[in-house]
Design a protein around this motif. Structure first.
Motif, PDB file in Angstrom:
ATOM      1  N   SER A   8       0.676  -1.196   0.087  1.00 28.89           N
ATOM      2  CA  SER A   8       0.234  -0.159   0.277  1.00 28.89           C
ATOM      3  C   SER A   8       0.749   1.248   0.460  1.00 28.89           C
ATOM      4  O   SER A   8       1.887   1.034   0.497  1.00 28.89           O
ATOM      5  CB  SER A   8      -0.517   0.311   1.395  1.00 28.89           C
ATOM      6  OG  SER A   8      -0.268   0.043   2.441  1.00 28.89           O
ATOM      7  N   LEU A  10      -0.789   4.959   1.277  1.00 25.74           N
ATOM      8  CA  LEU A  10      -1.606   5.153   0.736  1.00 25.74           C
ATOM      9  C   LEU A  10      -1.714   7.026   1.963  1.00 25.74           C
ATOM     10  O   LEU A  10      -0.696   6.199   3.358  1.00 25.74           O
ATOM     11  CB  LEU A  10      -3.024   4.279   1.910  1.00 25.74           C
ATOM     12  CG  LEU A  10      -3.665   3.642   1.188  1.00 25.74           C
ATOM     13  CD1 LEU A  10      -4.088   2.159   2.058  1.00 25.74           C
ATOM     14  CD2 LEU A  10      -4.571   4.314  -0.205  1.00 25.74           C
ATOM     15  N   HIS A  11      -2.346   7.618   1.671  1.00 25.30           N
ATOM     16  CA  HIS A  11      -2.364   8.187   2.912  1.00 25.30           C
ATOM     17  C   HIS A  11      -3.789   8.814   3.173  1.00 25.30           C
ATOM     18  O   HIS A  11      -4.491   9.509   2.465  1.00 25.30           O
ATOM     19  CB  HIS A  11      -1.440  10.051   2.546  1.00 25.30           C
ATOM     20  CG  HIS A  11      -0.259   9.184   1.469  1.00 25.30           C
ATOM     21  ND1 HIS A  11       0.846   9.435   1.803  1.00 25.30           N
ATOM     22  CD2 HIS A  11       0.251   8.841   0.431  1.00 25.30           C
ATOM     23  CE1 HIS A  11       1.102   9.210   1.070  1.00 25.30           C
ATOM     24  NE2 HIS A  11       0.953   8.408   0.015  1.00 25.30           N
ATOM     25  N   LEU A  21      -8.587   9.243   2.119  1.00 27.91           N
ATOM     26  CA  LEU A  21      -7.932   8.076   1.566  1.00 27.91           C
ATOM     27  C   LEU A  21      -7.144   8.972  -0.102  1.00 27.91           C
ATOM     28  O   LEU A  21      -8.091   8.844  -0.509  1.00 27.91           O
ATOM     29  CB  LEU A  21      -8.288   6.330   1.713  1.00 27.91           C
ATOM     30  CG  LEU A  21      -7.775   6.199   3.416  1.00 27.91           C
ATOM     31  CD1 LEU A  21      -8.534   4.245   3.106  1.00 27.91           C
ATOM     32  CD2 LEU A  21      -6.906   6.755   4.372  1.00 27.91           C
ATOM     33  N   GLN A  22      -6.177   8.825   0.245  1.00 29.02           N
ATOM     34  CA  GLN A  22      -5.617   8.572  -0.947  1.00 29.02           C
ATOM     35  C   GLN A  22      -3.788   8.371  -1.429  1.00 29.02           C
ATOM     36  O   GLN A  22      -3.387   7.735  -0.916  1.00 29.02           O
ATOM     37  CB  GLN A  22      -5.074  10.256  -0.924  1.00 29.02           C
ATOM     38  CG  GLN A  22      -4.373  10.431  -2.510  1.00 29.02           C
ATOM     39  CD  GLN A  22      -4.445  12.239  -2.894  1.00 29.02           C
ATOM     40  OE1 GLN A  22      -4.299  12.804  -1.737  1.00 29.02           O
ATOM     41  NE2 GLN A  22      -4.364  12.629  -4.338  1.00 29.02           N
ATOM     42  N   GLY A  23      -4.024   7.471  -2.257  1.00 28.73           N
ATOM     43  CA  GLY A  23      -3.414   6.543  -3.098  1.00 28.73           C
ATOM     44  C   GLY A  23      -3.730   5.457  -3.928  1.00 28.73           C
ATOM     45  O   GLY A  23      -4.635   4.998  -4.432  1.00 28.73           O
ATOM     46  N   TYR A  47      -7.705   1.756  -6.480  1.00 25.66           N
ATOM     47  CA  TYR A  47      -6.883   3.620  -6.428  1.00 25.66           C
ATOM     48  C   TYR A  47      -8.736   4.261  -5.577  1.00 25.66           C
ATOM     49  O   TYR A  47      -9.468   4.668  -5.288  1.00 25.66           O
ATOM     50  CB  TYR A  47      -7.076   3.936  -7.724  1.00 25.66           C
ATOM     51  CG  TYR A  47      -6.097   3.430  -8.542  1.00 25.66           C
ATOM     52  CD1 TYR A  47      -4.663   3.235  -8.411  1.00 25.66           C
ATOM     53  CD2 TYR A  47      -6.617   1.960  -9.153  1.00 25.66           C
ATOM     54  CE1 TYR A  47      -4.109   2.630  -9.669  1.00 25.66           C
ATOM     55  CE2 TYR A  47      -5.976   1.226 -10.344  1.00 25.66           C
ATOM     56  CZ  TYR A  47      -3.703   1.964 -10.507  1.00 25.66           C
ATOM     57  OH  TYR A  47      -3.180   1.378 -11.200  1.00 25.66           O
ATOM     58  N   PHE A  48      -7.609   4.935  -4.142  1.00 24.86           N
ATOM     59  CA  PHE A  48      -8.340   6.000  -3.564  1.00 24.86           C
ATOM     60  C   PHE A  48      -8.532   7.195  -3.673  1.00 24.86           C
ATOM     61  O   PHE A  48      -7.191   7.750  -4.085  1.00 24.86           O
ATOM     62  CB  PHE A  48      -7.802   5.729  -1.929  1.00 24.86           C
ATOM     63  CG  PHE A  48      -8.011   4.314  -1.520  1.00 24.86           C
ATOM     64  CD1 PHE A  48      -9.194   3.575  -1.048  1.00 24.86           C
ATOM     65  CD2 PHE A  48      -7.249   2.628  -1.788  1.00 24.86           C
ATOM     66  CE1 PHE A  48      -9.462   2.197   0.153  1.00 24.86           C
ATOM     67  CE2 PHE A  48      -7.182   1.835  -1.409  1.00 24.86           C
ATOM     68  CZ  PHE A  48      -8.845   1.055  -0.876  1.00 24.86           C
ATOM     69  N   SER A  53     -12.623   7.849  -0.416  1.00 21.49           N
ATOM     70  CA  SER A  53     -12.005   7.267  -0.032  1.00 21.49           C
ATOM     71  C   SER A  53     -12.897   5.551   0.539  1.00 21.49           C
ATOM     72  O   SER A  53     -12.122   4.741   0.237  1.00 21.49           O
ATOM     73  CB  SER A  53     -11.630   7.397   1.415  1.00 21.49           C
ATOM     74  OG  SER A  53     -11.302   8.904   1.264  1.00 21.49           O
ATOM     75  N   PRO A  56     -13.147   3.294  -3.628  1.00 26.26           N
ATOM     76  CA  PRO A  56     -12.177   2.739  -4.352  1.00 26.26           C
ATOM     77  C   PRO A  56     -12.276   2.529  -6.327  1.00 26.26           C
ATOM     78  O   PRO A  56     -12.678   1.675  -6.587  1.00 26.26           O
ATOM     79  CB  PRO A  56     -11.457   1.764  -4.155  1.00 26.26           C
ATOM     80  CG  PRO A  56     -11.765   1.112  -2.753  1.00 26.26           C
ATOM     81  CD  PRO A  56     -12.630   1.752  -2.649  1.00 26.26           C
TER      82      PRO A  56
END
Length: 146
Positions: A8, A10-11, A21-23, A47-48, A53, A56
């Protein structure tokens, strides 16, 4: 059930009231076990986007070999509205491929012979009993369930 790895990136973004969530999550060497088949995921991504979030985007490619058929599965879209394309070599209609993945037999084989259907049901019952009895005893083994 699926076993395999996931990497992962993820941020956590946003605020306490509106987290996001992003990433992405990349699936590696994932094998999904169905009652009558196994699907090996060649690659898969989730993909987030912070704006959605919990939904995805999916990009997943898998292959399964059942009897004389090589089946390719492509899943895309979002987790709340996934789409799937099934192809096979030699070619079969999508409905037949889905039946083959789920039951190990084509719809024609299932409807043409009641013994096949009864055998599949008995196999499912035995698999469920086996998991309930023996999997509880092997508590030390950890698996990633995707």
């Amino acid at each position: 059930m699926a076993n395999g790895g996931a990497i992962s990136d993820l941020h956590l973004t946003g605020t306490g009231l509106h987290p996001g969530l992003q990433g992405l999550i990349r699936l590696e060497k994932v094998e999904a076990t169905l009652p009558f088949s196994r699907l090996e995921v060649a690659y898969g991504f989730l993909y987030f986007d912070p704006s959605d979030s919990l939904n995805p985007k999916i990009d997943l490619h898998g292959t399964s070999v059942i009897r004389d058929y090589t089946i390719h599965v492509y899943v895309y879209g979002t987790s709340l509205a996934p789409e799937a394309i099934f192809t096979s070599e030699p070619p079969l209609p999508q409905e037949e491929i889905i039946s083959l993945l789920a039951t190990g037999a084509t719809r024609e084989e299932l409807t043409g012979n009641n013994n096949v259907l009864a055998g599949r049901a008995a196999t499912l019952l035995v698999q469920q009993l086996y998991r309930k009895i023996f999997k509880k005893r092997s508590g030390n083994k950890k698996q990633l369930r995707v």
